[in-house]
Design an enzyme around this catalytic site. Structure first.
Site, PDB file in Angstrom:
ATOM      1  N   GLU B  49     -24.442-104.302 -29.570  1.00  0.00           N
ATOM      2  CA  GLU B  49     -24.492-103.277 -28.518  1.00  0.00           C
ATOM      3  C   GLU B  49     -23.981-103.788 -27.174  1.00  0.00           C
ATOM      4  OE1 GLU B  49     -26.905-103.855 -30.669  1.00  0.00           O
ATOM      5  OE2 GLU B  49     -27.549-101.972 -31.594  1.00  0.00           O
ATOM      6  N   PHE B 111     -42.689 -98.162 -33.743  1.00  0.00           N
ATOM      7  CA  PHE B 111     -41.597 -98.962 -34.290  1.00  0.00           C
ATOM      8  C   PHE B 111     -40.334 -98.754 -33.446  1.00  0.00           C
ATOM      9  CE2 PHE B 111     -37.983 -99.403 -37.302  1.00  0.00           C
ATOM     10  CZ  PHE B 111     -38.071-100.785 -37.443  1.00  0.00           C
ATOM     11  N   GLN B 112     -39.743 -99.849 -33.009  1.00  0.00           N
ATOM     12  CA  GLN B 112     -38.531 -99.835 -32.188  1.00  0.00           C
ATOM     13  C   GLN B 112     -38.684 -99.052 -30.890  1.00  0.00           C
ATOM     14  OE1 GLN B 112     -35.224 -98.892 -34.884  1.00  0.00           O
ATOM     15  NE2 GLN B 112     -35.051-101.099 -35.266  1.00  0.00           N
ATOM     16  N   LYS B 161     -36.262 -88.882 -29.937  1.00  0.00           N
ATOM     17  CA  LYS B 161     -35.708 -88.306 -31.158  1.00  0.00           C
ATOM     18  C   LYS B 161     -36.015 -86.808 -31.281  1.00  0.00           C
ATOM     19  CE  LYS B 161     -35.535 -89.078 -36.139  1.00  0.00           C
ATOM     20  NZ  LYS B 161     -34.446 -89.791 -36.779  1.00  0.00           N
ATOM     21  N   MET B 475     -16.443-124.676 -16.479  1.00  0.00           N
ATOM     22  CA  MET B 475     -16.780-124.473 -15.075  1.00  0.00           C
ATOM     23  C   MET B 475     -18.058-125.227 -14.707  1.00  0.00           C
ATOM     24  SD  MET B 475     -15.843-123.407 -12.266  1.00  0.00           S
ATOM     25  CE  MET B 475     -14.699-122.035 -12.151  1.00  0.00           C
TER      26      MET B 475
HETATM   27  C1  LIG Z   1     -23.992-115.314 -20.333  1.00  0.00           C
HETATM   28  C2  LIG Z   1     -23.727-116.486 -19.458  1.00  0.00           C
HETATM   29  N1  LIG Z   1     -24.393-117.650 -19.673  1.00  0.00           N
HETATM   30  C3  LIG Z   1     -24.138-118.715 -18.892  1.00  0.00           C
HETATM   31  C4  LIG Z   1     -23.224-118.649 -17.872  1.00  0.00           C
HETATM   32  C5  LIG Z   1     -22.971-119.855 -16.978  1.00  0.00           C
HETATM   33  N2  LIG Z   1     -21.567-120.280 -17.094  1.00  0.00           N
HETATM   34  C6  LIG Z   1     -20.634-119.927 -16.188  1.00  0.00           C
HETATM   35  S1  LIG Z   1     -19.119-120.487 -16.571  1.00  0.00           S
HETATM   36  C7  LIG Z   1     -19.683-121.247 -17.951  1.00  0.00           C
HETATM   37  C8  LIG Z   1     -18.758-122.014 -18.841  1.00  0.00           C
HETATM   38  C9  LIG Z   1     -17.999-121.126 -19.726  1.00  0.00           C
HETATM   39  O1  LIG Z   1     -17.340-121.905 -20.683  1.00  0.00           O
HETATM   40  P1  LIG Z   1     -15.981-121.438 -21.316  1.00  0.00           P
HETATM   41  O2  LIG Z   1     -16.104-120.044 -21.785  1.00  0.00           O
HETATM   42  O3  LIG Z   1     -15.539-122.432 -22.314  1.00  0.00           O
HETATM   43  O4  LIG Z   1     -15.019-121.366 -20.071  1.00  0.00           O
HETATM   44  P2  LIG Z   1     -14.286-122.528 -19.261  1.00  0.00           P
HETATM   45  O5  LIG Z   1     -15.016-122.652 -17.965  1.00  0.00           O
HETATM   46  O6  LIG Z   1     -14.344-123.771 -20.076  1.00  0.00           O
HETATM   47  O7  LIG Z   1     -12.913-121.997 -19.072  1.00  0.00           O
HETATM   48  C10 LIG Z   1     -21.047-121.061 -18.088  1.00  0.00           C
HETATM   49  C11 LIG Z   1     -21.875-121.638 -19.164  1.00  0.00           C
HETATM   50  C12 LIG Z   1     -22.589-117.395 -17.681  1.00  0.00           C
HETATM   51  N3  LIG Z   1     -21.712-117.201 -16.689  1.00  0.00           N
HETATM   52  N4  LIG Z   1     -22.828-116.359 -18.500  1.00  0.00           N
END
Ligand SMILES: Cc1ncc(C[n+]2csc(CCOP(=O)(O)OP(=O)(O)O)c2C)c(N)n1
Ligand SMILES: [Mg+2]
Lengths: 162, 561
Positions: B49, B111-112, B161, B475
């Site tokens: 979803e 439920f749900q 529902k 990042m």
């Molecule tokens: C749902 C979620 N969890 C954690 C983060 C924290 N976060 C920001 S950038 C990042 C790294 C993302 O890794 P990747 O998709 O490999 O991208 P890259 O920076 O390596 O290009 C994380 C963990 C986030 N933005 N969103």
């Protein structure tokens, strides 16, 4: 910037969840609530919520804007200052030793409040007034021993043109 | 006309011009699905979803209309929350329809059952639990009206529902009026005239555009204005495409990973005309130092955005498009004769910043992620719709793909939500079947909603995924490198699927490049394929995004390559 107390009232749709939207806005945005009252108005579809908050001017501006943004808030007014009348009610349960009873009753008389419950060890006093009056009364009763206190929070109404 | 709640829903959806819904069925919405199947509305069956909401987000942005999703109660509803929060932060018009247990069971821990209205109260523009079948038509109408008007946003309608099953006499609702909701579209003309005077008087003006310009459909008006008054333009991440990325007046993106010239000119400007922005901390850096020499004009439809983070000289509440139309008229009468000459010094200074500190990366033998995006830009003539995941991939996409048109850059800006890009690409592809739609992804993020590859294959949506695969949560690793003594705590993605085989397992095409020389051929082959493709680019693992402003520092204090 200095924080000041503001009383805001708003007319809101009288529907489930509306109070939670208003209160949730304050907690979610880190605004503070000193007191909050709500009850229906003459129009059964509309309720009035009164909130007392304390913040610096830019935050007060944000609070007002954010409240106005809620779809269920029909009208909002800042009731701070002399343009509105404000009242709060308190029920104060005070320890009433025999030797202090007369003194307590004298204070009740001076403040034009009422004793609404009497026991061997206590009085419950009902008082209505503005913040200053409640504060003064509480200060006088404190040395006698306040066992419990329930306060309503502030209500406010804009004064009609004279 | 006697109709069931579900039939009424179909009627109103069609009245509202809805032709596409992203969703996932379940017990509480069987009645609605049963009716949906009898209409011409296309339903895209997602695999999670969250994917439905991001897809509706991409659909709304690429197609400039309200996105719609439909999910069941309980887990179906809770799975939408991240997507809704992202749409809320980015002000995306969207209606989320959730099933709910029958009215008489609400509160019983049925439920749900979940209180999704309570859960989403802080991340929707507004939401409703439908209290009765009689109230249903008005509520759906209001939901669409609220979602698209004023500052747009997601609106959730929770449908028990029994409401979907109940038969009532349906009267179409002609007009929606809410006594407490009246967005201000028309700006104050006196304030706008003051802006014109400031433009005339200023020596070093900058325009700062945000997502509000794109949402208002005001990119053309903004471009005309900037060119007429010869004022250089920068934008937030959400504002990319509001002004052509190839125009000489374009400064590049502003903020934490903004260009040197955008950050420096904002620091030095004496007038900052901000339009449809909300001064996010990723843009302002240290707020006291932000545009500290400038008079600031702020035009926005949402009064709460104004003076929230930044003090402004001239606040203007109004629609960005209408405001810019007025400004364009007012400027005709202004004294702009010697504007060319007046701007010479300022534009020369900006050119010098651009030439001395251009957007750049170290050219080495390894495969650089920036190079992949540059090549992608070149091979697509800058005309693709780009969605992104979150992290370095997102920033490199923003820096190295240049957008000449609005609605072509679709990213989770405010929430920064990994897993956004692939489902958003699916939505964008639905809205624009003839466009090339590309998700610029990270190896971490893509795994958060990779299951939507099956959606793309099943629905015949030829989205392309370009993974900048550094085998890191890059990042976060970059912050660890710069600010945490290179301690890479839990950011190595040492175990990942073989993305080529994974693509094939989904029935899509998978391609890989490991050397710079392979990039062009992989991109060419991938982009020309008729179906969905995953392209896995094994890039330099420890490449970082520059410029970078450390969090909380003034944006003029950048770390450069
Ligand atoms: C749902 C979620 N969890 C954690 C983060 C924290 N976060 C920001 S950038 C990042 C790294 C993302 O890794 P990747 O998709 O490999 O991208 P890259 O920076 O390596 O290009 C994380 C963990 C986030 N933005 N969103
Ligand atoms: Mg990565």
């Amino acid at each position: 910037m200095e924080e000041t107390k503001h009383t805001m009232t708003m007319l809101v749709d009288n529907q489930p969840g509306v109070l939670s939207r208003v209160a949730g806005l304050f907690s979610g945005k880190g605004f503070n609530i000193e007191s909050l009252c709500t009850a229906p108005t003459m129009d059964p579809h509309i309720s009035r919520i009164t909130i007392v908050t304390k913040a610096n001017p830019p935050v007060i501006e944000q609070i007002e804007k954010q409240l106005r943004k809620l779809v269920n808030v029909v009208k909002l007014r800042d009731m701070t200052g002399a343009k509105a009348v404000k009242r709060e009610m308190a029920l104060i349960c005070v320890r009433a030793r025999p030797d202090l009873r007369a003194e307590i009753l004298r204070i009740v008389d001076i403040f034009r409040c009422k004793v609404i419950d009497v026991g061997a060890e206590h009085y419950i006093i009902e008082v209505t007034g503005d913040e200053g009056k409640l504060k003064a009364l509480i200060n006088l009763l404190k040395p006698m021993g306040i066992k419990k206190i329930a306060r309503s929070g502030t209500l406010a109404l804009y004064r009609e043109p004279k | 006309m006697k109709l069931t709640g579900a039939q009424i829903l179909m009627q109103v959806l069609q009245e509202e011009g809805v032709d596409t819904i992203f969703g996932f069925p379940g017990g509480a919405v069987i009645d609605i699905y049963d009716e949906l199947d009898k209409t011409d509305i296309r339903h895209i069956l997602v695999r999670h979803e969250q994917g439905a909401v991001h897809a509706a987000d991409g659909y709304a942005r690429a197609g400039n209309r309200v996105g719609v999703c439909l999910v069941t109660s309980g887990p179906g509803a809770t799975n939408t929350v991240t997507g809704i929060a992202s749409a809320y932060m980015d002000s995306i018009p969207m209606v989320i329809l959730t099933g709910q247990v029958p009215t008489q069971l609400i509160g019983n821990d049925a439920f749900q059952e979940v209180d999704i209205v309570g859960i989403t109260r802080p991340c929707t523009k507004h939401n409703y639990l439908v209290p009765s079948a009689e109230a249903f038509p008005r509520i759906i109408k209001e939901a669409f009206y609220l979602a698209r008007s004023g500052r747009p946003g997601p609106v959730l309608v929770d449908i028990p529902k029994d409401v979907a099953k109940a038969v009532i006499d349906y009267q179409p609702i002609e007009e929606v009026r809410l006594k407490s909701y009246n967005p201000t579209y028309e700006p104050n003309m006196k304030q706008l005239k003051k802006v014109v005077h400031l433009v005339e008087a200023s020596q070093r003006p900058v325009i700062f555009a945000g997502g509000g310009v794109i949402l208002a459909g005001a990119a053309a008006e903004l471009t005309a204005f900037a060119r007429k008054v010869r004022i250089p333009v920068t934008a937030s991440l959400m504002g990319l495409g509001a002004f052509p990325g190839t125009d000489p007046l374009w400064l590049g993106m502003l903020g934490m990973h903004g260009t040197y010239r955008a950050n420096m000119s904002t620091g030095a400007c004496d007038l900052l005309i901000s339009i449809g922005v909300r001064f996010d901390d990723r843009v302002t850096g240290k707020t006291d130092a932000f545009a500290a020499q400038a008079k600031i004009v702020h035009i926005d439809i949402d009064p709460t955005s104004i003076r929230k983070n930044i003090p402004v000289t001239i606040p203007i509440v109004g629609d960005c498009k209408i405001s810019l139309q007025h400004l364009n008229q007012l400027i005709e009468q202004a004294d702009m004769a010697d504007v060319e000459q007046k701007r010479q010094g300022w534009l020369a200074q900006i050119k010098e910043w651009k030439n001395t500190k251009p957007l750049a990366y170290k050219q080495e033998d390894t495969l650089k992620p920036q190079f992949v995006v540059e090549k992608l830009y070149e091979l697509t003539n800058g005309e693709a719709i780009i969605t992104t995941e979150v992290g370095q991939n997102q920033m490199w996409a923003a820096q190295y793909y240049h957008f000449d048109q609005p609605n072509h850059f679709i990213t989770s800006g405010g929430l920064g939500c990994m897993g956004f890009g692939l489902p958003a690409a699916i939505g964008a592809q639905m809205a624009c079947p003839d466009k090339l739609v590309i998700d610029i992804a990270g190896d971490g993020s893509i795994q958060m909603n990779i299951q939507e590859m099956a959606t793309a294959v099943q629905s015949g949506l030829p989205v392309k995924v370009v993974i900048l695969n550094n085998a890191y949560l890059g990042m976060v690793r970059q912050w660890q490198e710069l600010f945490y003594g290179r301690r890479y705590a839990c950011t190595g993605m040492d175990c990942a699927p073989d993305f080529v085989k994974l693509a094939e397992a989904y029935g899509a095409v998978g391609l890989r490049a490991t050397k710079p020389q392979e990039v062009e051929s992989v991109l060419k082959e991938g982009l020309s394929a008729s179906g969905p493709v995953i392209m896995d680019f094994k890039v330099d693992r420890e490449e970082s995004v520059y410029p970078m402003v450390p969090a909380g520092a003034p944006i003029t204090e950048m770390l450069l390559v």
